[in-house]
Design an enzyme around this catalytic site. Structure first.
Site, PDB file in Angstrom:
ATOM      1  CG  HIS A  98      -0.388   0.264   2.524  1.00  0.00           C
ATOM      2  ND1 HIS A  98      -0.167  -0.728   3.461  1.00  0.00           N
ATOM      3  CD2 HIS A  98       0.033   1.404   3.119  1.00  0.00           C
ATOM      4  CE1 HIS A  98       0.336  -0.205   4.556  1.00  0.00           C
ATOM      5  NE2 HIS A  98       0.481   1.097   4.370  1.00  0.00           N
ATOM      6  CG  ASP A 128      -0.276  -4.068   2.570  1.00  0.00           C
ATOM      7  OD1 ASP A 128      -0.090  -3.530   1.462  1.00  0.00           O
ATOM      8  OD2 ASP A 128      -0.337  -3.426   3.639  1.00  0.00           O
ATOM      9  N   GLY A 200       3.561   6.333   8.278  1.00  0.00           N
ATOM     10  CA  GLY A 200       4.947   6.480   7.838  1.00  0.00           C
ATOM     11  C   GLY A 200       5.803   5.311   8.285  1.00  0.00           C
ATOM     12  CG  ASN A 201       6.448   3.697  12.310  1.00  0.00           C
ATOM     13  OD1 ASN A 201       5.954   4.543  13.033  1.00  0.00           O
ATOM     14  ND2 ASN A 201       7.722   3.333  12.397  1.00  0.00           N
ATOM     15  CB  SER A 202       3.206   1.594   6.286  1.00  0.00           C
ATOM     16  OG  SER A 202       2.009   1.757   6.996  1.00  0.00           O
ATOM     17  CB  THR A 218       1.329  -4.060   8.028  1.00  0.00           C
ATOM     18  OG1 THR A 218       2.441  -4.778   7.509  1.00  0.00           O
ATOM     19  CG2 THR A 218       0.264  -3.950   6.956  1.00  0.00           C
ATOM     20  CB  ALA A 219      -2.386  -2.210   9.957  1.00  0.00           C
TER      21      ALA A 219
END
Length: 456
Positions: A98, A128, A200-202, A218-219
């Site tokens: 994403h 993802d 932003g950590n994703s 991720t989330a």
């Protein structure tokens, strides 16, 4: 005790609660120094064409208001920001799909401030995850830990670029394992952590106290948009599968094909089967000549474990099965007729039983703008739809097209047009060339069959 065999006290020494002030004051700095150089910033960009105010096509209005008046720019740059993890010293980087979804240009900034254009090697919306490649050598790559061996309560560090402020490290513990129903991807069993994770950590790293990668952040669960101590990471076991596919040159992730549809085991059914809790998955249907059928799995069997590891629901089964290596055999613990048996299942990829023959539909029908393909087990696995050997499936939808406006979705299975069965993409293309006053379209979506009528 045999010489060299680890004792229970040796295992206990791996995980200890701090007992003295000196132990509490210990620092994670060595872990950060080891792992931080492997975490990068990922920037994506794409140019979108936006319609201009129609008044701006008139020279009078352009002269009166100027080009910057009330006209909307014809082009607008959309950007994304996230993190990534170097998993190979020759420039392979893992991030979230994403983060780069729809981006035509992707850049990577290393911890030492060097920047590189990145090539997208592989996208996998199901997990993802995405794999990027940059032209750099001898990079600092993170070692992948065995995520099956981590335990609730283990210390963890999250490293990434929250809100674009720069590389940031947060500390917490592993809060839970095998979290499903998170709503990100469909082949997941997430690690939950209370290490602060923010936008932003994703794509960033969740590491253990040895500086090894245990997951890709991720989330988050949040009502405000910021961290409330509930973050989710994709386990390294799944990351390994995606990276291996990218290294092999595949454009899609090759997973073992199960060939059966599962349902959640309800409390009533579990009680009727003599189980003390509703943990497991009920086999709802088995595909003829698929691995499950060939292994002897039957309808109404209850799957309790994969290779001895308990699976509580279809999602956790899907994760365990998807991370098994291709080419071997996995053992399912199954409850059948009140007895537990072991069913061997071959780990082979889904077959491409017929050519896909993608066709983009044009013309004045409500299906215009759809890209459709012939369904096969391989394509069904790729698009996460119910396995089948016949039918025409929607693989893509052109933005703003008639098909997008009337509500078609990726993964829809088109069964019939005006009462005539559709078997191939070429048949559908032929059927939509004719102009009609109305269109009766029968589709299958989410296991339900729906017929809708549209104007011509």
């Amino acid at each position: 005790m045999l010489a060299g065999a680890p004792s229970s006290s040796a295992f206990a020494q791996d995980r200890q609660v701090p007992e003295t002030r000196q132990q509490v004051s210990l620092s994670f700095a060595p872990v950060v120094k080891k792992s931080a150089p492997s975490v990068v910033n990922v920037y994506g960009a794409r140019v979108e064409r936006r319609p201009q105010n129609p008044f701006m096509d008139d020279p009078f209005f352009r002269r009166f208001f100027g080009d910057g008046g009330f006209g909307v720019p014809r082009e607008q740059v959309q950007r994304s920001l996230g993190s990534g993890v170097i998993v190979d010293a020759d420039g392979l980087i893992v991030t979230n799909n994403h983060v780069i979804d729809g981006m035509s240009e992707v850049k990577v900034a290393l911890a030492d401030k060097r920047e590189f254009e990145a090539t997208i090697l592989l996208r996998d919306p199901r997990t993802d995850l995405a794999v990027l490649k940059i032209k750099a050598k001898e990079l600092s790559a993170l070692e992948l830990a065995d995520s099956d061996k981590i335990e609730i309560g283990d210390l963890s560090l999250a490293i990434g670029n929250p809100f674009g402020v720069g590389q940031t490290v947060t500390q917490g513990i592993i809060s839970a394992l095998a979290r499903t129903q998170v709503g990100v991807g469909d082949a997941q069993s997430f690690i939950q952590t209370d290490a602060a994770i923010n936008p932003g950590n994703s794509g960033g790293a969740l590491v253990d106290i040895h500086g090894r990668l245990v997951g890709i952040n991720t989330a988050i669960f949040s009502r405000s948009g910021g961290s409330v101590g509930i973050g989710f990471a994709i386990p390294s076991s799944m990351v390994q599968v995606v990276v291996a596919s990218a290294k092999a040159g595949a454009k899609t992730v090759r997973r073992p094909w199960f060939g059966a549809r599962l349902q959640v085991l309800t409390a009533d059914v579990a009680d009727g089967l003599g189980l003390d809790r509703p943990a497991g998955s009920v086999v709802a249907s088995v595909v003829e000549k698929g691995p499950a059928a060939e292994g002897g799995l039957k309808r109404s069997d209850v799957i309790l474990a994969v290779d001895g590891i308990a699976v509580d629901d279809p999602e956790s089964f899907g994760y365990r099965f998807a991370t098994r290596p291709l080419g071997g055999v996995t053992s399912l613990t199954v409850l059948r007729g009140g007895k537990r048996i072991v069913v061997p299942i071959k780990l082979s990829p889904a077959p491409e039983t017929r050519p896909r023959e993608p066709v983009t539909l044009t013309g004045r029908s409500p299906l215009s703008g759809l890209t459709v393909m012939n369904l096969s087990p391989a394509l069904a696995e790729e698009l996460s739809v119910e396995t089948g050997n016949e039918g025409v499936i929607v693989g893509a939808i052109e933005e703003g097209s008639p098909s997008a406006r009337v509500g078609f979705q990726k993964g829809d299975l088109i069964l019939a047009i005006n009462g005539e069965r559709i078997a191939t993409s070429r048949e559908l293309e032929t059927a939509t060339r004719e102009r009609k006053r109305s269109w009766e379209v029968t589709i299958s979506r989410g296991g339900k069959t729906v017929t809708s009528v549209f104007g011509g």
